[in-house]
Enzyme design. Structure first.
Site, short mmCIF file in Angstrom:
data_model
loop_
_atom_site.label_atom_id
_atom_site.label_comp_id
_atom_site.label_asym_id
_atom_site.label_seq_id
_atom_site.Cartn_x
_atom_site.Cartn_y
_atom_site.Cartn_z
N TRP A 196 -6.07 -1.12 -1.90
CA TRP A 196 -6.56 -2.29 -2.54
C TRP A 196 -7.59 -2.10 -3.87
CZ3 TRP A 196 -2.67 -4.90 -0.94
CH2 TRP A 196 -2.47 -4.82 0.48
N GLU A 241 -5.07 -2.07 13.95
CA GLU A 241 -5.68 -1.09 12.88
C GLU A 241 -6.86 -0.66 13.42
OE1 GLU A 241 -5.95 -2.30 8.84
OE2 GLU A 241 -3.98 -3.43 8.99
N GLN A 263 0.68 -1.12 0.02
CA GLN A 263 0.04 -0.07 0.08
C GLN A 263 0.77 1.31 -0.10
OE1 GLN A 263 -2.61 -1.66 3.33
NE2 GLN A 263 -4.14 -0.55 2.20
N ASN A 272 -1.38 -10.80 8.48
CA ASN A 272 -2.73 -10.00 8.43
C ASN A 272 -3.95 -10.38 7.95
OD1 ASN A 272 -3.34 -6.84 9.13
ND2 ASN A 272 -4.01 -7.16 7.11
N GLU A 273 -4.81 -10.58 8.82
CA GLU A 273 -6.29 -10.79 8.38
C GLU A 273 -6.30 -11.73 7.31
OE1 GLU A 273 -8.07 -7.02 6.80
OE2 GLU A 273 -8.08 -6.15 8.75
N PHE A 330 -7.30 7.08 4.06
CA PHE A 330 -7.36 6.68 5.43
C PHE A 330 -6.36 7.52 6.24
CE2 PHE A 330 -10.03 2.96 4.22
CZ PHE A 330 -10.48 2.78 5.26
N HIS A 360 1.35 -9.31 4.70
CA HIS A 360 0.15 -8.46 4.54
C HIS A 360 -0.31 -8.34 3.01
CE1 HIS A 360 -2.09 -4.81 6.38
NE2 HIS A 360 -2.66 -5.03 5.44
N ASN A 405 -7.55 -6.02 14.27
CA ASN A 405 -8.21 -4.78 13.21
C ASN A 405 -9.57 -4.52 13.48
OD1 ASN A 405 -5.37 -4.77 12.38
ND2 ASN A 405 -5.83 -5.69 10.19
N TYR A 427 -12.61 -1.76 12.76
CA TYR A 427 -13.27 -0.49 11.89
C TYR A 427 -14.87 -0.18 12.13
CZ TYR A 427 -8.76 -0.30 9.35
OH TYR A 427 -7.62 -0.37 9.13
N TRP A 466 -4.79 3.40 11.69
CA TRP A 466 -4.49 3.32 10.30
C TRP A 466 -5.02 4.40 9.72
CZ3 TRP A 466 -2.34 -0.39 7.49
CH2 TRP A 466 -2.52 -0.38 6.08
N ARG A 488 4.14 -0.09 12.77
CA ARG A 488 3.71 -1.10 12.16
C ARG A 488 3.70 -1.15 10.69
NH1 ARG A 488 -2.10 -3.83 10.95
NH2 ARG A 488 -1.20 -5.93 10.13
C1 GBH Z 1 -7.81 -3.53 6.55
O1 GBH Z 1 -8.76 -4.56 6.17
C2 GBH Z 1 -6.29 -3.86 5.88
O2 GBH Z 1 -5.52 -4.56 6.90
C3 GBH Z 1 -5.58 -2.57 5.32
O3 GBH Z 1 -4.66 -3.08 4.55
C4 GBH Z 1 -6.69 -1.70 4.92
O4 GBH Z 1 -6.15 -0.62 4.17
C5 GBH Z 1 -8.02 -1.30 5.79
O5 GBH Z 1 -8.44 -2.40 6.26
C6 GBH Z 1 -8.78 -0.30 5.39
O6 GBH Z 1 -9.72 -1.04 4.39
O7 GBH Z 1 -15.86 -3.15 0.29
O8 GBH Z 1 -16.07 -5.17 -0.97
O9 GBH Z 1 -14.04 -3.86 -1.28
C7 GBH Z 1 -9.96 -4.26 6.85
C8 GBH Z 1 -11.02 -5.22 6.42
C9 GBH Z 1 -11.22 -5.63 4.20
C10 GBH Z 1 -12.86 -4.48 5.26
C11 GBH Z 1 -11.96 -5.35 2.84
C12 GBH Z 1 -13.17 -3.95 3.90
C13 GBH Z 1 -13.63 -4.17 1.58
C14 GBH Z 1 -14.55 -5.03 0.80
N1 GBH Z 1 -11.55 -4.91 5.04
N2 GBH Z 1 -13.29 -4.93 2.68
S1 GBH Z 1 -15.23 -4.28 -0.54
#
Ligand code: GBH
Length: 479
Positions: A434, A377, A26, A173-174, A442, A128, A305, A307, A426, A83
């Site tokens: 992504w 995060e 990223q 990671n995740e 962010f 990651h 993590n 959110y 984060w 991190r």
């Molecule tokens: C984190 O994932 C990641 O570890 C980090 O790299 C990323 O930048 C950050 O979140 C912020 O997203 O809406 O269908 O595209 C958190 C879990 C995974 C939640 C992907 C949102 C998007 C699915 N995230 N998901 S979609």
């Protein structure tokens, strides 16, 4: 004692760690520099339609070349920890553990040394999401047990070369996101969706085993001499039952088992949650005796993590895809009365629900014997808008409120008795989000994509900096 007034640093233990987080793909850029091999994200993001704005991480925010400037920023803002993740294909360009790329080692050595010179503790993620592409192509990536030993070799080199200075290791990671989005929905690399009732569970299985194999190497060969700690990072939204009805409450519990129990149950209890076994039958791989032995390796902490939170409703006929169909649940953001669970941020999955983090933290503490936890995060995003002025992004009052409210909920969880050791915002910088490309921001620090990637701390960065310095009035009066 809960504070009526403003949240302050002294609501957290003195040894509580505050940091910021990023990940290699990223932020680094430098796609083919200094011997780096391509990862599955390098390939995935070049393909039309995979990334919302047609962008990629070839340059990203150029952290690879600007790491000194970025570490200076972390230091000036007053954070104690950073991190970041290591790009596997900088260390082993094709993923196979036979030729170490010395320039890749040298880069992370410089980054680590510079952090330590500034008094910032490195928290290092080994994986990651950027699997070396050759490894994916030749053995099938996370669908193959072969990746387990390659990951263990890669981890071993990292411990051996960096472990004299890195004392906090995160294996993965995740893993859920790789499993579901990488091998089920196909919106993340490697973009697979053809066998979405099977592959996510296989990809998760080998990630869990790769994690365990890396912990095994650390515990056997490095821990005693290096004295560090090792854990993994899981992502978990809070699952709030949509109603008080038993079927909704059961649905919310299933959601927690399928997102958190999927990974933490094997690590803490040696096997997947019973409800997954029951609903998935033979689709869920089994742990052999050798696997179970590997899983006996204890981890030192859980990285969380977090959110957002969702309402979970019992829904046998859900149209939200195979993953939820098996669970017979649906995720919602509107209550029965029609009001939202929280305000939406820029991403369509991110609703601001500060009380949810307290619930997840308490849930982990209760279920997994009160392990040490780091919030690895937490943060919220703004939508990119090329017509808006830079001030529109720098004056990020909503992000300040988000941090205040989520941190207050973390402080509450500490008072509830949860063993929380640290918190990472984060993200340090706006970066490559992504599948959303650069359309979501962010960062605590704004990156000007049109003007040489210059960095500009947002109001939230200044707020955080002040928060880290402040003591409560009553603390001052005691001095
Ligand atoms: C984190 O994932 C990641 O570890 C980090 O790299 C990323 O930048 C950050 O979140 C912020 O997203 O809406 O269908 O595209 C958190 C879990 C995974 C939640 C992907 C949102 C998007 C699915 N995230 N998901 S979609």
């Amino acid at each position: 004692e809960a504070t009526a007034g403003e949240l302050s640093r002294s609501d957290f233990p003195a040894n509580f760690v505050f940091g910021v987080a990023t990940s290699a793909y990223q932020v680094e850029g430098a796609r083919n520099e200094d011997g780096k091999g391509d990862s599955i994200w390098d390939i995935f993001s070049q393909k039309n339609g995979n990334i919302k704005d047609g962008s990629n991480g070839n340059i990203a925010v150029d952290h690879y070349h600007r790491y000194k400037e970025d570490v200076e920023l972390i230091s000036k803002l007053g954070f104690q920890a950073y991190r970041f993740s290591i790009s596997w294909s900088r260390i082993f360009p094709d993923g196979f553990g036979d030729k170490v790329n010395d320039k890749g080692i040298a880069y992370y050595n410089s980054l680590i040394d510079f952090l330590l010179a500034k008094g910032i503790q490195p928290y290092v993620t080994l994986y990651h999401w950027d699997l070396p592409y050759k490894l994916h192509e030749s053995v099938g990536g996370w669908l193959s047990e072969k990746v387990v030993e390659h990951f263990a070799m890669y981890a071993e080199i990292c411990f051996a070369r960096f472990g004299d200075r890195v004392k906090h290791w995160i294996t993965m990671n995740e893993p859920l996101q790789t499993a579901i989005n990488g091998y089920g929905i196909g919106i993340f690399a490697p973009g697979r969706k053809e066998n979405n009732y099977d592959e996510p569970y296989i990809a998760a299985h080998y990630q869990i085993l790769a994690h365990a194999a890396a912990v095994d190497v650390y515990n056997k060969k490095f821990k005693a001499t290096q004295g560090g700690e090792i854990g993994l990072v899981v992502d978990c939204e809070w699952a709030e039952a949509f109603s008080d009805e038993v079927h909704d409450k059961d649905a919310a519990q299933r959601r927690l088992d399928f997102q958190l129990g999927w990974f933490l149950d094997p690590i803490y209890f040696g096997d997947y949650p019973a409800v997954m076994r029951k609903r998935l039958g033979d689709k869920l791989p089994k742990f052999s005796e050798t696997h179970k032995e590997l899983l006996q390796n204890p981890i030192d902490f859980v990285g969380l993590n977090h959110y957002t939170s969702k309402l979970i409703v019992h829904a046998p006929d859900t149209t939200q895809g195979p993953f939820y169909k098996i669970q017979e649940i649906e995720r919602r953001v509107k209550r029965q009365a029609g009001d939202l669970i929280g305000e939406r941020a820029a991403s369509d999955w991110l609703y601001v629900v500060p009380w949810g983090i307290r619930k997840v933290l308490n849930y982990i503490a209760e279920k997994y014997r009160n392990p040490p936890i780091y919030v690895t995060e937490n943060g919220m995003d703004d939508e990119e808008d090329e017509t808006a002025s830079i001030d529109h992004f720098l004056n990020d009052q909503r992000r300040i409120q988000y941090f205040k409210d989520y941190l207050a909920a973390v402080a509450q969880a500490i008072r509830d008795g949860v063993d929380i050791r640290g918190y990472f915002a984060w993200s340090l910088l706006d970066n490559f989000e992504w599948a959303q490309g650069y359309t979501k921001r962010f960062g605590l620090v704004y990156v000007d994509y049109k003007n040489g990637l210059t960095r500009h701390p947002k109001s939230s960065a200044h707020w955080f900096s002040q928060f880290l310095k402040d003591k409560k009035d009553n603390d001052l009066s005691q001095n």
